[in-house]
Design a protein around this motif. Structure first.
Motif, short mmCIF file in Angstrom:
data_model
loop_
_atom_site.label_atom_id
_atom_site.label_comp_id
_atom_site.label_asym_id
_atom_site.label_seq_id
_atom_site.Cartn_x
_atom_site.Cartn_y
_atom_site.Cartn_z
N VAL A 186 36.66 73.12 50.01
CA VAL A 186 35.35 73.59 50.43
C VAL A 186 35.50 74.65 51.54
N VAL A 187 36.59 74.58 52.28
CA VAL A 187 36.86 75.60 53.30
C VAL A 187 37.10 76.95 52.65
N THR A 190 33.89 78.42 51.78
CA THR A 190 33.24 78.92 53.00
C THR A 190 33.79 80.28 53.38
N TYR A 193 32.78 83.14 50.40
CA TYR A 193 31.40 83.60 50.37
C TYR A 193 30.91 84.02 51.76
N GLY A 194 31.42 83.36 52.80
CA GLY A 194 31.04 83.74 54.16
C GLY A 194 31.50 85.14 54.51
N PRO A 223 35.95 82.71 61.31
CA PRO A 223 35.71 81.57 60.41
C PRO A 223 36.88 80.58 60.39
N VAL A 227 36.58 76.67 61.63
CA VAL A 227 36.90 75.53 60.75
C VAL A 227 38.00 74.69 61.37
#
Length: 343
Positions: A186-187, A190, A193-194, A223, A227
């Protein structure tokens, strides 16, 4: 941000072997994957009595052969919500459990390892020369991820395959599946798309408080740092809220080695001294390294992050300016030799 088009623009200038497309690409990738899966690593891997010298593989094997007893996690734990499916990584359970019914748990796990290494090789061999790619792919950490921490390697490999080989709905579906194989994926979502949103929306419209290169560096590192902090300093809250099995990971971890991560600090620094264009192109990979460096301050097994992303790291090093590339490769070869000595 790195994509197929801007990688390919460099390949034609630098690649001297015709292995980056067609049948030869798949042939070389298959041969490499078979070699890694079939090689007797226990002869050089000092990991005790575990199967093939891989401790996590033995845990997986015991789970799918004995503990699971033909039932899925959904049945065992009564999962009903999306969060439970996510933290329980149920696609991994269904994939290996279902395959084990036909070919046995050992073969099913080794097949997942083969697919992981195959995808890594397809990515690396497609974008950089084979001889160069193997220097990076054939490191003990990545081999351990593919052969032992299999769900981690498999999930990251599927994500990368979707990111680089697919487009549209097919890309999105494969990338969305990966967190249900290993939740850390999921990172990657992130970051992917981030970063795209930041570059397309925020970057162009933001108040010019910083130079263009400074803003690009911020997108390439913040980012990853965020995280890393969330999964270390705030891990009890974040993982506890999700109900993730990794709650208390810092307390369970051995003391990480800063010396072991020294190469990655140097690579990180070298990359940030490159041009704005380079940093923007490889912002996804640089964020991965930033994430690893923060996690490694507290969690010893965080090296799996870069181990599972090795084809992307190899591509980013290949793309460095010539003198910087030579310096980094010299360090990498030294690092690689030391890893094999102490593996």
């Amino acid at each position: 941000m790195l994509n197929r088009a801007n990688i390919n623009s460099n390949i034609n200038k630098r690649c001297t072997l015709p292995t980056n497309k067609g049948i030869l690409l798949y042939l070389f990738a298959i041969l490499y994957a078979l070699f890694v899966v079939l090689f007797p690593w226990e002869t050089i891997n000092r990991q005790g009595e575990s199967v093939g010298g891989f401790n996590d593989f033995e845990v997986y094997l015991n789970y799918f052969e004995v503990d699971r007893a033909g039932r899925s996690k959904v049945d065992i734990y009564g999962f009903t919500t999306l969060i439970q499916f996510f933290t329980g990584e149920v696609f991994w359970d269904y994939f290996i459990g279902g395959l084990s019914q036909f070919i046995g748990a050992y073969a099913a796990l080794r097949f997942a390892s083969f697919l992981t290494i195959l995808i890594w090789a397809l990515i690396a061999f497609r974008y950089i020369p084979v001889w160069w790619a193997i220097i990076f792919l054939a490191n003990p950490t990545s081999i351990d991820v593919a052969m032992s921490a299999i769900s981690n390697g498999f999930a990251f490999a599927l994500f990368l395959y979707g990111m680089l080989f697919l487009s549209g709905k097919k890309r999105m579906i494969l990338m969305l599946i990966s967190p249900f194989i290993h939740s850390t994926s999921v990172v990657l979502l992130t970051f992917f798309y981030g970063i795209k949103f930041w570059f397309k929306k925020i970057f162009k419209n933001s108040i010019l408080l910083f130079t263009s290169k400074t803003r690009t560096i911020m997108i390439a590192v913040l980012p990853g740092i965020a995280v890393g902090i969330a999964l270390t300093f705030l891990s009890e809250f974040v993982l506890g809220f999700l109900g993730d099995r990794r709650v208390g990971i810092i307390g369970k971890s051995e003391s990480p080695s800063i010396l072991q991560s020294l190469f990655w600090y140097i690579l990180f620094a070298v990359q940030l001294t490159c041009s704005k264009e380079y940093i923007k192109k490889h912002s996804f990979t640089i964020n991965i390294i930033a994430w690893y460096l923060i996690m490694n301050l507290y969690i010893s097994w965080s090296y799996r992050i870069w181990g599972a992303m090795i084809p992307m790291i190899a591509i980013s090093i290949w793309d460095l300016p010539r003198e910087k590339r030579r310096f980094v490769v010299l360090l990498w070869v030294t690092y690689l030799i030391l890893w094999y000595i102490y593996w």
